[in-house]
Scaffold this active site. Sequence first.
Site, PDB file in Angstrom:
ATOM      1  N   ARG A 138      -5.577   4.804  -0.484  1.00 31.28           N
ATOM      2  CA  ARG A 138      -4.324   5.227  -0.528  1.00 31.28           C
ATOM      3  C   ARG A 138      -4.057   5.907  -1.827  1.00 31.28           C
ATOM      4  NH1 ARG A 138      -0.416   0.890  -1.336  1.00 31.28           N
ATOM      5  NH2 ARG A 138      -0.312   1.795  -3.285  1.00 31.28           N
ATOM      6  N   ASN A 159      -6.250   4.271  -4.780  1.00 35.73           N
ATOM      7  CA  ASN A 159      -6.588   3.086  -4.583  1.00 35.73           C
ATOM      8  C   ASN A 159      -7.611   3.054  -3.675  1.00 35.73           C
ATOM      9  OD1 ASN A 159      -4.256   1.492  -5.908  1.00 35.73           O
ATOM     10  ND2 ASN A 159      -3.318   3.026  -4.530  1.00 35.73           N
ATOM     11  N   SER A 164      -2.426  -1.652   0.300  1.00 39.45           N
ATOM     12  CA  SER A 164      -1.593  -2.709   1.166  1.00 39.45           C
ATOM     13  C   SER A 164      -0.230  -2.053   1.445  1.00 39.45           C
ATOM     14  CB  SER A 164      -1.263  -3.952   0.534  1.00 39.45           C
ATOM     15  OG  SER A 164      -0.424  -3.704  -0.849  1.00 39.45           O
ATOM     16  N   LYS A 169      -9.631   3.633 -12.974  1.00 41.36           N
ATOM     17  CA  LYS A 169      -8.913   4.566 -13.822  1.00 41.36           C
ATOM     18  C   LYS A 169      -9.887   5.414 -14.732  1.00 41.36           C
ATOM     19  CE  LYS A 169      -4.527   2.516 -12.815  1.00 41.36           C
ATOM     20  NZ  LYS A 169      -4.909   1.547 -11.757  1.00 41.36           N
ATOM     21  N   LYS A 213      -3.086   2.894 -19.608  1.00 39.55           N
ATOM     22  CA  LYS A 213      -3.608   2.205 -18.573  1.00 39.55           C
ATOM     23  C   LYS A 213      -4.940   1.550 -18.718  1.00 39.55           C
ATOM     24  CE  LYS A 213      -1.500   5.004 -15.219  1.00 39.55           C
ATOM     25  NZ  LYS A 213      -1.487   5.513 -13.716  1.00 39.55           N
ATOM     26  N   GLU A 218      -5.823  -3.175 -11.454  1.00 41.60           N
ATOM     27  CA  GLU A 218      -5.084  -2.825 -10.151  1.00 41.60           C
ATOM     28  C   GLU A 218      -3.871  -3.944 -10.031  1.00 41.60           C
ATOM     29  OE1 GLU A 218      -5.672  -0.141  -8.555  1.00 41.60           O
ATOM     30  OE2 GLU A 218      -7.451   0.342  -9.572  1.00 41.60           O
ATOM     31  N   GLY A 219      -3.045  -3.366  -9.181  1.00 44.62           N
ATOM     32  CA  GLY A 219      -2.014  -4.455  -8.835  1.00 44.62           C
ATOM     33  C   GLY A 219      -0.769  -4.660  -9.235  1.00 44.62           C
ATOM     34  N   ARG A 257       7.622   4.243  -1.667  1.00 46.18           N
ATOM     35  CA  ARG A 257       8.206   2.930  -2.447  1.00 46.18           C
ATOM     36  C   ARG A 257       9.319   3.643  -3.416  1.00 46.18           C
ATOM     37  NH1 ARG A 257       2.982   0.844  -5.064  1.00 46.18           N
ATOM     38  NH2 ARG A 257       2.376   2.910  -4.733  1.00 46.18           N
TER      39      ARG A 257
HETATM   40  P1  ADP Z   1      -1.761  -0.268 -10.575  1.00 43.66           P
HETATM   41  O1  ADP Z   1      -3.118   0.087 -10.111  1.00 43.66           O
HETATM   42  O2  ADP Z   1      -1.612  -1.364 -11.477  1.00 43.66           O
HETATM   43  O3  ADP Z   1      -0.795  -0.042  -9.471  1.00 43.66           O
HETATM   44  P2  ADP Z   1      -0.833   2.624 -11.345  1.00 43.66           P
HETATM   45  O4  ADP Z   1      -1.538   3.439 -11.766  1.00 43.66           O
HETATM   46  O5  ADP Z   1      -0.249   2.787 -10.000  1.00 43.66           O
HETATM   47  O6  ADP Z   1      -1.431   1.070 -11.494  1.00 43.66           O
HETATM   48  O7  ADP Z   1       0.669   2.270 -11.994  1.00 43.66           O
HETATM   49  C1  ADP Z   1       1.528   1.242 -11.585  1.00 43.66           C
HETATM   50  C2  ADP Z   1       2.936   1.957 -11.626  1.00 43.66           C
HETATM   51  O8  ADP Z   1       3.335   2.522 -12.898  1.00 43.66           O
HETATM   52  C3  ADP Z   1       2.932   3.222 -10.586  1.00 43.66           C
HETATM   53  O9  ADP Z   1       3.381   2.856  -9.309  1.00 43.66           O
HETATM   54  C4  ADP Z   1       3.889   4.182 -11.108  1.00 43.66           C
HETATM   55  O10 ADP Z   1       5.284   3.588 -10.819  1.00 43.66           O
HETATM   56  C5  ADP Z   1       4.017   3.981 -12.703  1.00 43.66           C
HETATM   57  N1  ADP Z   1       3.076   4.986 -13.228  1.00 43.66           N
HETATM   58  C6  ADP Z   1       1.782   5.023 -13.315  1.00 43.66           C
HETATM   59  N2  ADP Z   1       1.406   6.124 -14.038  1.00 43.66           N
HETATM   60  C7  ADP Z   1       2.483   6.856 -13.985  1.00 43.66           C
HETATM   61  C8  ADP Z   1       2.728   8.148 -14.559  1.00 43.66           C
HETATM   62  N3  ADP Z   1       1.436   8.959 -15.169  1.00 43.66           N
HETATM   63  N4  ADP Z   1       3.883   8.531 -14.796  1.00 43.66           N
HETATM   64  C9  ADP Z   1       4.870   7.838 -14.358  1.00 43.66           C
HETATM   65  N5  ADP Z   1       4.811   6.353 -13.794  1.00 43.66           N
HETATM   66  C10 ADP Z   1       3.688   6.282 -13.799  1.00 43.66           C
HETATM   67 MG    MG Z   2      -0.706   1.472  -8.082  1.00 49.88          MG
END
Ligand code: ADP
Ligand code: MG
Length: 587
Positions: free
Chosen positions: A136, A159, A164, A356, A415, A419-420, A501
């Site tokens: 995803r 992902n 999910s 990442k 980051k 994940e999660g 979402r």
């Molecule tokens: P995880 O793998 O923990 O889900 P993500 O990289 O998807 O990590 O980040 C979690 C959330 O943080 C995302 O769903 C988004 O809402 C926010 N986010 C992540 N990266 C960015 C970004 N570059 N700019 C704005 N919001 C972000």
């Molecule tokens: Mg995510």
Amino acid sequence: MRTYDKTDGALPLAPRNEEETTVLLQEALGMAATTGLLMRSAGGSRADTHVKPAFCHAPVCLLPNALPVQEYVKARRLATIWNLLVARIAHDGPWLLQTLASVLPHDEFTRRLVEIFQAITGAERDVQKIQLGITRSDYMLHAGESGSGSPELKQVEINTIAASFGCLSTQVTRLHQYLVQKVLGHSRLSSKSFILPRNETMRGLAHGLAAAHKEYLRQESVMFNPSQSSRPGRRPCVLMLVQADERNINDQKLLEICLWEEFGVLLHRATLLEVARNAHLDLQRRQNLLLVSPLISDTCKEDVQEAEVEVTVAYFRAGYDPSDYPSEGEWKGRELIEMSAAIKCPSISHHLAGTKKVQEALCRPGVLERFLKDAEDVDAIRNCFVGLYGLDPECEGATAAVAAACNSPQHFVLKPQREGGGHNLYDQDLVQALSQMTAEERAAYILMEKIRPPPFEAFFLRDYSVLRGLAVLELGVYGVYLGDSEGKRVILNESVGHLLRTKLASSHEGGVAAGFAVLSSPLLVGGPEDSGILSKKYFSTLREFTMSARVWRRQRFWKIGATGIAFWGVGLFLTYIAVSKRSGKLQ
Ligand code: ADP
Ligand code: MG
């Protein structure tokens, strides 16, 4: 009908007054209960739910949210390219190991995953060459530097494990179709002003699992004679690896039921610890994974073969977070699965390809070209990147990126390889973390430029009540890939559906399970330049994503068939002319 507008965030669909909001709420609760759009309430243990289920409606948006149609089409099309890209990265072990090397000294979890990967590939114990990828890719609309121009989707992350909410997102689309038509009275959701696209994610994911299951059985029948390949009483099944205290259980059960009803394939759920305790490899064959059926009680296990199931596909909905491995038992379960002949979803290399750090490496010059031959594919993928910076001392620009992030933390996200949801660092937390870490410790993180989505007004339904607020959205597109890791034998490569979402604009994180966002669905509208009318071009390109997959395939089949017959007819005619000329009939 008003369309998406980045400046004032107008709602294409909204309740007209308080009374209509209450009606929408009541109808939504009824529909959620009826269609299984539910999540287990916090606090109930897995054991309790067998006796006393305690479910609550999933948090949702009361109505769909506007998304520019061209961005939706773009994201749906990218899914198949991402599928291939991830498969090829997973196949390139040396590149993967080199890319992750700087992360490992300060990230024990990723190190253990890498060790399993090395143990399997190093000893050539990888007995299953086919892998199933359920990916995803998540995107947010980016308004650009000055907020000018049309917002474009930029990738948040890809992902590759435990993506999910696919089934619940199918149910949210049903909910929105129903609410808009019944309560708001908009009978034509496929009008010239907007489209609520179909969402066949549930069936698409089940189809992927069924195809992998079928492929496993095909391999067995080729490798062993029939009496060996299917032992009497040992039923082949898909195994879903789950967390012991999973709250998002309906999303999983809907998939299990769809897989059974539509494809006749059984699915069992088990934790990694249960696998460690109750599974073993059949070494007389090709390390087939045999598991004591989770349905059979200890007292009925006299006939061992009757009590065992054979795992054809190991589908991970757990195993992506350190908390999924509280003891060595869970690691043992993971290793057993990785060494087995089951088709993994994902394989350990596929899992690592979604880190990442890999996402950051893909932004470096020439890296996409290493994996993708088609320049158009490279451009399409690169176009959805924002700035990503590696922080290991050897990374060019690492020092400058750290300085920029400390000066303007509001423009960055820090980051770790997790994940999660809930692991990223923002604002002052980001500055503090960066200034406290050594250069080597920072290498386990990446810095990402912040995506700036335009806010709009939305109605959230959470804990049985409606909240109105400024929101932003995140679109996820599911891809299913079944094939070998080189991308040479591709059995399936599809873009199967979406997840939208929506979260409060003031919230940093975006996870639904983590409590930050709610589920929604996209209402496709013409971009600002289209003055609200979806252009013909988008109507036709959308067909493949808005029509039922089955209808689409059938139509495509007839189209190809008709073209084939037309070519055949022309060929026959030309041959007739040529033969006639030669025999002198035609002068
Ligand atoms: P995880 O793998 O923990 O889900 P993500 O990289 O998807 O990590 O980040 C979690 C959330 O943080 C995302 O769903 C988004 O809402 C926010 N986010 C992540 N990266 C960015 C970004 N570059 N700019 C704005 N919001 C972000
Ligand atoms: Mg995510």
